[in-house]
Enzyme design. Sequence first.
Site, PDB file in Angstrom:
ATOM      1  CB  ALA A   1     -25.941 -43.415  46.248  1.00 36.95           C
ATOM      2  CB  SER A   2     -22.296 -46.610  46.201  1.00 33.69           C
ATOM      3  OG  SER A   2     -22.618 -46.553  44.831  1.00 33.69           O
ATOM      4  CB  THR A   3     -23.453 -44.951  51.580  1.00 35.63           C
ATOM      5  OG1 THR A   3     -24.815 -44.540  51.400  1.00 35.63           O
ATOM      6  CG2 THR A   3     -22.540 -43.828  51.142  1.00 35.63           C
TER       7      THR A   3
ATOM      8  CE  LYS B   1     -22.970 -50.260  44.837  1.00 34.46           C
ATOM      9  NZ  LYS B   1     -22.024 -49.590  43.928  1.00 34.46           N
TER      10      LYS B   1
END
Lengths: 368, 610
Positions: B321-323, B325
């Site tokens: 997920a956003s980790t 990014k």
Amino acid sequence: MIDRRFVKYFDWGLLGLTVFIACLGLIALYSAVISTTVAPQKTLYFKQLIWYSVGIIVMVLSFLINYKSLDRWAPIIYIACMLLLISVLIFGKHVGGARRWLILGPVSIQPSELAKIAVIISLTRYFSRRADTGGLTLRELLTPFMLTVIPFILIVKQPDLGTAMLIVLIAGSVTVFVKIERRSLLFLVTACTVAGPLVWFFLKGYQKRRILTFLNPDRDPLGAGYHIIQSKIAIGSGMIAGKGFLEGTQNALSFLPEQHTDFIFSVLAEEWGLMGSLLVLCLFLSLIIWGLNIAYRCREPFGTILAVGVTAMIFWHVFINVGMTMGLMPIVGVTLPFISYGGSSVITTMICIGLLLNISMRRFLYEQ
Amino acid sequence: MTKYLKTADTEWYKQRVIRAMFCVAGAFFILLIRLFYLQVIQGEELRRLSENNCIRLQSTEPSRGMIFDRNGTLLVDNRPSFDVSIILKDAKPIKDTIDKLSKYINVSASELMSKIENNRTGSHYKPIPLKKDIGRDALAAVEVHKFDLPGVVIDVKSRRHYIERQRAAHLIGYLSEINSQELESGKYPECKGGDYIGKFGVEKIFESFLHGKRGGRQVEVNVMGQVVRIIKTVDAQPGHNIYLTIDNTLQKTAEMLLKDKAGAVAAMDPNTGHILALTSAPSFDQNIFVDGMSHKQWETLVSNPLRPLENKVIQGAYPPASTFKIITAMAGLEEGVVDEKTTFYCPGHYKYGNRVYRCWKRGGHGNVNVVKALAESCDVFFYQVGQKLGIDRLAMYAKACGLGSFTGIDLDHEEAGLVPTAAWKKRRTGIAWQGGETLSVAIGQGYNLATPMQMLVLTSAVANGGALYTPLVLESVNTAEGSVVIQSKRRLAGRLPAGKQPFRIIKKGLREVVNSSKGTGRIAHIDGLSVSGKTGTAQVVGRSKDPKWSDKNLPDHLKAHAWFVAYAPSENPQIAVTVVVEHGEHGSSSAGPIAREIIRTYLKKDELQP
């Protein structure tokens, strides 16, 4: 077709001796496997009978061919055996932490047993051309050394230290028989005394321990040391008359390890006492002397050396195995010919007897 | 001299053969003397020893090495267990003995008899185990009536004891009885049936250190089977003690925080790769593996949908997920497709082809640069970075960051996760890569899979300035006497693929996540301490795929997994943490507080003991 002299010169004495020892062996094995409580052991006895029938065929084959043709075949036999030894390292079956067995369909064979005969034959080929009364020089010893060291390393790798040492002992006996030149011998002895401690210095701790335990089983009172004690108790408790057939207690209670292979002499000595074991030892002694006598009467070097080599093999097997069960020798997996259970052992022994019959029978070919 | 004069002729060979005969005769003479000595001179004595099979072998078990945490707190030790067995040869009359024994140890006589029957094949001199761990009351009863119970033997064996139930269960693992396959495999040459060996976790991996070496003694026994003389003794060698890198206090906190949840928490010293805590929830009690569990207990463990036996830190592969990014930002900055000043406008969605990709924030983030994009986790910004990079460049960076391959931790069953590439998809599904899928990957969704451990190693590397360390669980191995056998050293596994400048920018962004007023990880803020982190919300069902579920009415098992990766202090990081809460929905709300408490516990403790 068949030369009548083949019949005339056939060594009935040797055959009779062999049959006698083999029968005693089967009786001893029966006692060793029948009284154990674990069921599948009993089938071993019938397997051994099958091995003997195979052994007889192999024996007949190995005295029908003229042994002189082995001179020509020696390199091929040797290379084939080395290939088998290599493949056992790659494809071999693991039994108790070692790779010794090669599975070929329904049977499993132990190439290290065949390697002994291959080494004897190839050394014979070499020595029969080189031997002279002056003895072998260092340069002449190089080839026999290589011929011995290759199977030695391959067998040590399995690992099967006992058989590897046996090959060295057999090869050594044959070499000493054809004589080493005095200066070379002196050199070899000095080199060994110097190199020994040096090698020791380079060994790792656990290797040193293993060798020390090998030489002195008392260092391992829970393993080898215990087996030796039990084996000595078994033999000693037989006393003069023995406990009687199937009456051995050490064996029956499976206190002895490998009682049907390596320690079968303990079973035999416990049940048959001094009288029985003396008989067995005397039979073996007669067999060996008989083999040497064949070497004595043979009139050409190849046959003489081959007979000596084959006899040396039987001798070392008997000497080490019996010595081991009585606590005189390190514990190694060396079988007692004719008596221990095992297909490879039976077959190699029968090949040896076949070769001796062969040499004995053809001695007239070289009579003046 | 000329050689032909020395030609070996038949006569010469005959002389040699005669010499050989003498040698053989000599050798046999030695054998005969020995035989005579044993059978005649020593015969009486050896016959006596053989009568009762007096010489027996008793083995003594080595005590297994203990396990400590990094500060020397004892985590696993051994307790005595009293095992009852019977030697058939001495137990006469057997019926009587068994009847009495069954009364004292509370096992029916028929059950005891059936155990004996099953062991009939062995020697009569070998003890047959009847019941393990009978407890002190039963022990007292048996000891008192010892003389009524011929052949009954009590062995004191040491049994593994996990001091705190469930403490670091997935890391430490458990022991269990060796099975026949393991015995035959040849990997445990020292073991025999009935022995306990490590089956999972540290107990398994470091089995060779922990196990020790069996000892034993040769004894002489009398007709009753009692030892009258000890002939030789070989002492058992205790196994080595193991010090783990985990901190028991921190581990306890982590376990408490994950209580009643499913998920994983792991913490690492970013400067060495030492694992400070490793928790997977739900957990299990290791003692039941040693003491023997009922069929029902086992069923409960394996049928639990939350998979208590799985170590989710290394076996759980989740969409990062956003980790993720962090990696997209690193690739974008390093490749130069964006720089610190590049801004994109986020209206709350991004149009690509004929599809609209939404940002998690419906109203949009407005103008965002990379720092703000990390802080507020703007999807639209990273859609565009991802699009400019393309999937293969992105995948290259992800792999260089350690995703898609094993971290190399000393534990079994590690998962490698997955870094998708165009070629991978073609091979796997036969369908060409779609440009839109790159966008999903850029924000950590799609085919992406990473384990919490991989993200922890990555977070640590960001924290320490780029060094990817192999996670270590073993601090040292000591002998029972205390001398050090192995002292573990940090192992560099690689370096993050970025220069100083991108690092500075990313670290700034991660710091803003927790410390800026609009950061998604504000909940992890700790007064007086600067924490950096990144949230993540890994969807289980596609956000737009199934319109019948709005965020509110999702059933539990379809709720998103919550991620939080963090390190602190931001300037001089001492600890890195990764938290995954399965179906915990938002990274900030459920995972963030756990990360905060871990950091607080660890750093506060450090202040107390400078």
